[in-house]
Design an enzyme around this catalytic site. Structure first.
Site, mmCIF file in Angstrom:
data_model
loop_
_atom_site.group_PDB
_atom_site.id
_atom_site.type_symbol
_atom_site.label_atom_id
_atom_site.label_comp_id
_atom_site.label_asym_id
_atom_site.label_seq_id
_atom_site.Cartn_x
_atom_site.Cartn_y
_atom_site.Cartn_z
ATOM 1 N N HIS A 48 0.875 -1.191 0.000
ATOM 2 C CA HIS A 48 0.000 0.000 0.000
ATOM 3 C C HIS A 48 0.905 1.232 0.000
ATOM 4 O O HIS A 48 1.648 1.451 -0.937
ATOM 5 C CB HIS A 48 -0.923 -0.115 1.227
ATOM 6 N N HIS A 76 -2.471 -2.292 -9.803
ATOM 7 C CA HIS A 76 -3.392 -1.668 -8.849
ATOM 8 C C HIS A 76 -4.654 -2.507 -8.794
ATOM 9 O O HIS A 76 -5.074 -3.053 -9.810
ATOM 10 C CB HIS A 76 -3.721 -0.236 -9.302
ATOM 11 N N ASP A 96 2.812 5.345 -7.025
ATOM 12 C CA ASP A 96 4.074 5.216 -6.300
ATOM 13 C C ASP A 96 5.294 5.050 -7.199
ATOM 14 O O ASP A 96 6.415 5.091 -6.721
ATOM 15 C CB ASP A 96 4.003 4.016 -5.348
HETATM 16 N N1 ACO Z 1 4.548 -7.066 -10.727
HETATM 17 C C1 ACO Z 1 4.398 -8.276 -11.322
HETATM 18 N N2 ACO Z 1 3.249 -8.958 -11.368
HETATM 19 C C2 ACO Z 1 2.182 -8.391 -10.778
HETATM 20 C C3 ACO Z 1 2.253 -7.130 -10.141
HETATM 21 C C4 ACO Z 1 3.486 -6.461 -10.121
HETATM 22 N N3 ACO Z 1 3.626 -5.271 -9.548
HETATM 23 N N4 ACO Z 1 1.036 -6.819 -9.636
HETATM 24 C C5 ACO Z 1 0.240 -7.832 -9.960
HETATM 25 N N5 ACO Z 1 0.932 -8.793 -10.655
HETATM 26 C C6 ACO Z 1 0.400 -10.021 -11.234
HETATM 27 C C7 ACO Z 1 0.143 -11.071 -10.174
HETATM 28 O O1 ACO Z 1 1.261 -11.891 -9.983
HETATM 29 C C8 ACO Z 1 -1.033 -11.794 -10.770
HETATM 30 O O2 ACO Z 1 -0.552 -12.662 -11.803
HETATM 31 P P1 ACO Z 1 -1.225 -14.102 -12.014
HETATM 32 O O3 ACO Z 1 -2.633 -13.824 -12.439
HETATM 33 O O4 ACO Z 1 -0.377 -14.754 -13.045
HETATM 34 O O5 ACO Z 1 -1.166 -14.793 -10.672
HETATM 35 C C9 ACO Z 1 -1.840 -10.702 -11.442
HETATM 36 O O6 ACO Z 1 -0.882 -9.693 -11.792
HETATM 37 C C10 ACO Z 1 -2.912 -10.086 -10.555
HETATM 38 O O7 ACO Z 1 -2.293 -9.683 -9.321
HETATM 39 P P2 ACO Z 1 -3.045 -9.611 -7.932
HETATM 40 O O8 ACO Z 1 -2.040 -9.731 -6.832
HETATM 41 O O9 ACO Z 1 -4.194 -10.563 -7.925
HETATM 42 O O10 ACO Z 1 -3.637 -8.148 -7.985
HETATM 43 P P3 ACO Z 1 -4.190 -7.330 -6.748
HETATM 44 O O11 ACO Z 1 -5.251 -6.471 -7.268
HETATM 45 O O12 ACO Z 1 -4.514 -8.233 -5.601
HETATM 46 O O13 ACO Z 1 -2.916 -6.498 -6.301
HETATM 47 C C11 ACO Z 1 -1.385 -4.756 -5.962
HETATM 48 C C12 ACO Z 1 -2.789 -5.131 -6.465
HETATM 49 C C13 ACO Z 1 -1.228 -5.200 -4.503
HETATM 50 C C14 ACO Z 1 -1.253 -3.221 -5.992
HETATM 51 C C15 ACO Z 1 -0.340 -5.429 -6.860
HETATM 52 O O14 ACO Z 1 -0.488 -5.009 -8.200
HETATM 53 C C16 ACO Z 1 1.078 -5.195 -6.362
HETATM 54 O O15 ACO Z 1 1.547 -5.938 -5.494
HETATM 55 N N6 ACO Z 1 1.786 -4.150 -6.926
HETATM 56 C C17 ACO Z 1 3.093 -3.819 -6.449
HETATM 57 C C18 ACO Z 1 3.005 -3.038 -5.156
HETATM 58 C C19 ACO Z 1 2.528 -1.613 -5.394
HETATM 59 O O16 ACO Z 1 2.989 -0.907 -6.275
HETATM 60 N N7 ACO Z 1 1.576 -1.184 -4.535
HETATM 61 C C20 ACO Z 1 1.044 0.177 -4.590
HETATM 62 C C21 ACO Z 1 -0.401 0.195 -4.978
HETATM 63 S S1 ACO Z 1 -0.967 1.847 -5.075
HETATM 64 C C22 ACO Z 1 -1.180 2.276 -3.459
HETATM 65 O O17 ACO Z 1 -1.475 1.484 -2.605
HETATM 66 C C23 ACO Z 1 -1.004 3.641 -3.131
#
Ligand code: ACO
Length: 421
Positions: A261, A300, A356
């Site tokens: 987050h 996201h 971010d």
């Molecule tokens: N890098 C690589 N792969 C990713 C990323 C990433 N940053 N984010 C998601 N994926 C992939 C997952 O591995 C998954 O792949 P799969 O379907 O093959 O298993 C798919 O994309 C969906 O991912 P989820 O984890 O189900 O997506 P969710 O909506 O739960 O997660 C999140 C959202 C937590 C923001 C995620 O994209 C992430 O971890 N990003 C990196 C951390 C980040 O930048 N957070 C800031 C968010 S903005 C904020 O809070 C202010």
């Protein structure tokens, strides 16, 4: 096509039809079918837990609006204090209202001396500023016993003013403690953002650079609210038990602390530093695709398109670098973005830069230590948390938050004496 949904319980043949309004149908349909039936929805992927008129977000089309105003217009034309007023009151202030609001916030920036001398000085010398901040926000509430009186509008308004005004002071205090510098008192002649920069950096003579002051303000505007994210949900859950707003804000800040987050911009800079050079970008992207970590600052829960805040922040980054000099990590970030936006792994999952991805580079160029990044997020987000807190308390549909569970543990069994285990 009727705007209704019919749910049939195949066990009994009973069916219930309810309206779909704005893509939402009431869960009362499930209770009507069978009061012992529950929906399994981990992480609330398909659950709207409240009605809200604060922030509109269309993740597919990359749209973000506060109270109907596009984020791009607010970032260009408004100030953080005006946006905070808008979030809290529903309308932009007129001249007199803005003057009064600015005056009131500006004159509540000081904190009780015991906060610093007795409370903050008790932290270990290398305490993380965000850990200090989370605790300091909760501790601040103990100085205002009337904060518990959440039914009293005057008291609520007073606490809102205090929280918004004192967050920069607490934030700067946590930083100064963590680097061993003496506390700098607020200067009420300065703007909200300039005052924060002044409390952060003043050692001897210090003049706030107007470009950096405006950049800080724009970053505050962009982070002020984002509807039902993890931190705001924590605010609402804790607020629903009628805890005082300091405790609820502290809980929201604790949720923000996590690397998935608000802690993500810290993770982005650490990732860029680890990558180290442009040559390493392809290997890093491959390691992400192989499941050996995530590309931080990408993806996201709601945006399946370019986060509109990321676009604005990228522009702000160039303005800041004109003053501070370019952050050497920028080239690596740009290359990562270029590669990821053309790579099937990321495009098929609709992973785009989020707020971010670039904010950390700006903060670093402005001199903020990485450990302060999430604190910088919490300062403006306080306005959003409090707007949601007010909305929650006024919402007759709301009760104490209490989700149900799907029990998967052991069935009843008899206690086994220690000697028999
Ligand atoms: N890098 C690589 N792969 C990713 C990323 C990433 N940053 N984010 C998601 N994926 C992939 C997952 O591995 C998954 O792949 P799969 O379907 O093959 O298993 C798919 O994309 C969906 O991912 P989820 O984890 O189900 O997506 P969710 O909506 O739960 O997660 C999140 C959202 C937590 C923001 C995620 O994209 C992430 O971890 N990003 C990196 C951390 C980040 O930048 N957070 C800031 C968010 S903005 C904020 O809070 C202010």
């Amino acid at each position: 096509m009727p705007d209704t949904i019919t749910i049939i319980d195949d066990r009994t043949g009973k069916k219930v039809t309810v309206p779909i309004t704005d893509g939402v149908f009431p869960s009362s349909a499930i209770r009507e079918l069978d009061p012992s039936l529950f929906v399994y929805d981990p992480a609330y992927l398909s659950t709207a837990a409240c009605k809200s008129s604060i922030t509109y977000l269309d993740g597919d089309n990359g749209i973000l609006r506060y109270r109907g105003y596009p984020i791009e217009q607010l970032a260009e034309k408004s100030t953080f204090l005006e946006v905070a007023y808008l979030l809290l009151n529903g309308e932009l202030p007129n001249g007199a209202q803005l003057d009064q609001w600015t005056h009131d916030v500006t004159h509540h920036t000081f904190i009780h001396e015991n906060m610093r001398k007795r409370f903050v000085d008790g932290f270990h010398y290398d305490a993380h500023p965000m850990g200090m901040f989370v605790s300091a926000v909760a501790a601040l509430g103990t100085f205002y016993n009337q904060a518990k009186d959440i039914e009293d509008k005057d008291s609520r308004d007073k606490q809102i003013l205090r929280l918004i005004a004192k967050m920069p002071t607490l934030a700067a205090m946590c930083h100064r403690f963590s680097v061993g510098l003496p506390f700098v008192y607020p200067d009420n002649d300065l703007s909200f953002s300039a005052n924060f920069l002044h409390m952060m950096w003043k050692v001897g003579e210090y003049q706030v650079n107007p470009v950096l002051e405006r950049a800080m303000d724009v970053l505050f505007i962009l982070h002020a609210d984002h509807e039902q994210n993890c931190g705001t949900t924590a605010m609402r859950v804790v607020g629903s038990s009628h805890a005082d707003p300091y405790s609820a804000c502290s809980a929201a800040a604790a949720a923000l602390y996590g690397p998935l987050h608000g802690g993500a911009n810290e993770a982005v800079v650490r990732m860029l530093e680890d990558i180290g050079s442009l040559d390493e970008v392809p290997a890093f992207i491959q390691s992400v695709k192989d499941g050996k970590g995530r590309l931080m600052g990408f993806g996201h829960r709601v945006y399946k398109n370019y986060d509109p805040r990321a676009r604005i922040i990228k522009q702000v980054a160039y303005e800041v670098f004109e003053v501070t000099g370019k952050n050497p990590l920028l080239d690596i970030a740009l290359k990562l973005e270029e590669v990821a936006l053309t790579d099937e792994y990321f495009t098929s999952r609709r992973l785009y830069p989020n707020v971010d991805f670039y904010s950390g580079l700006i903060y670093q160029a402005m001199g903020f230590p990485i450990s302060m990044f999430t604190v910088l997020f919490a300062i403006p987000r306080t306005a959003g948390w409090l707007a949601h807190w007010q909305e929650l308390l006024a919402d007759k549909d709301q009760k104490i938050s209490r989700p149900r569970q799907w029990y998967t543990g052991a069935d009843t069994r008899d206690y086994v004496a220690l000697s028999a285990r």
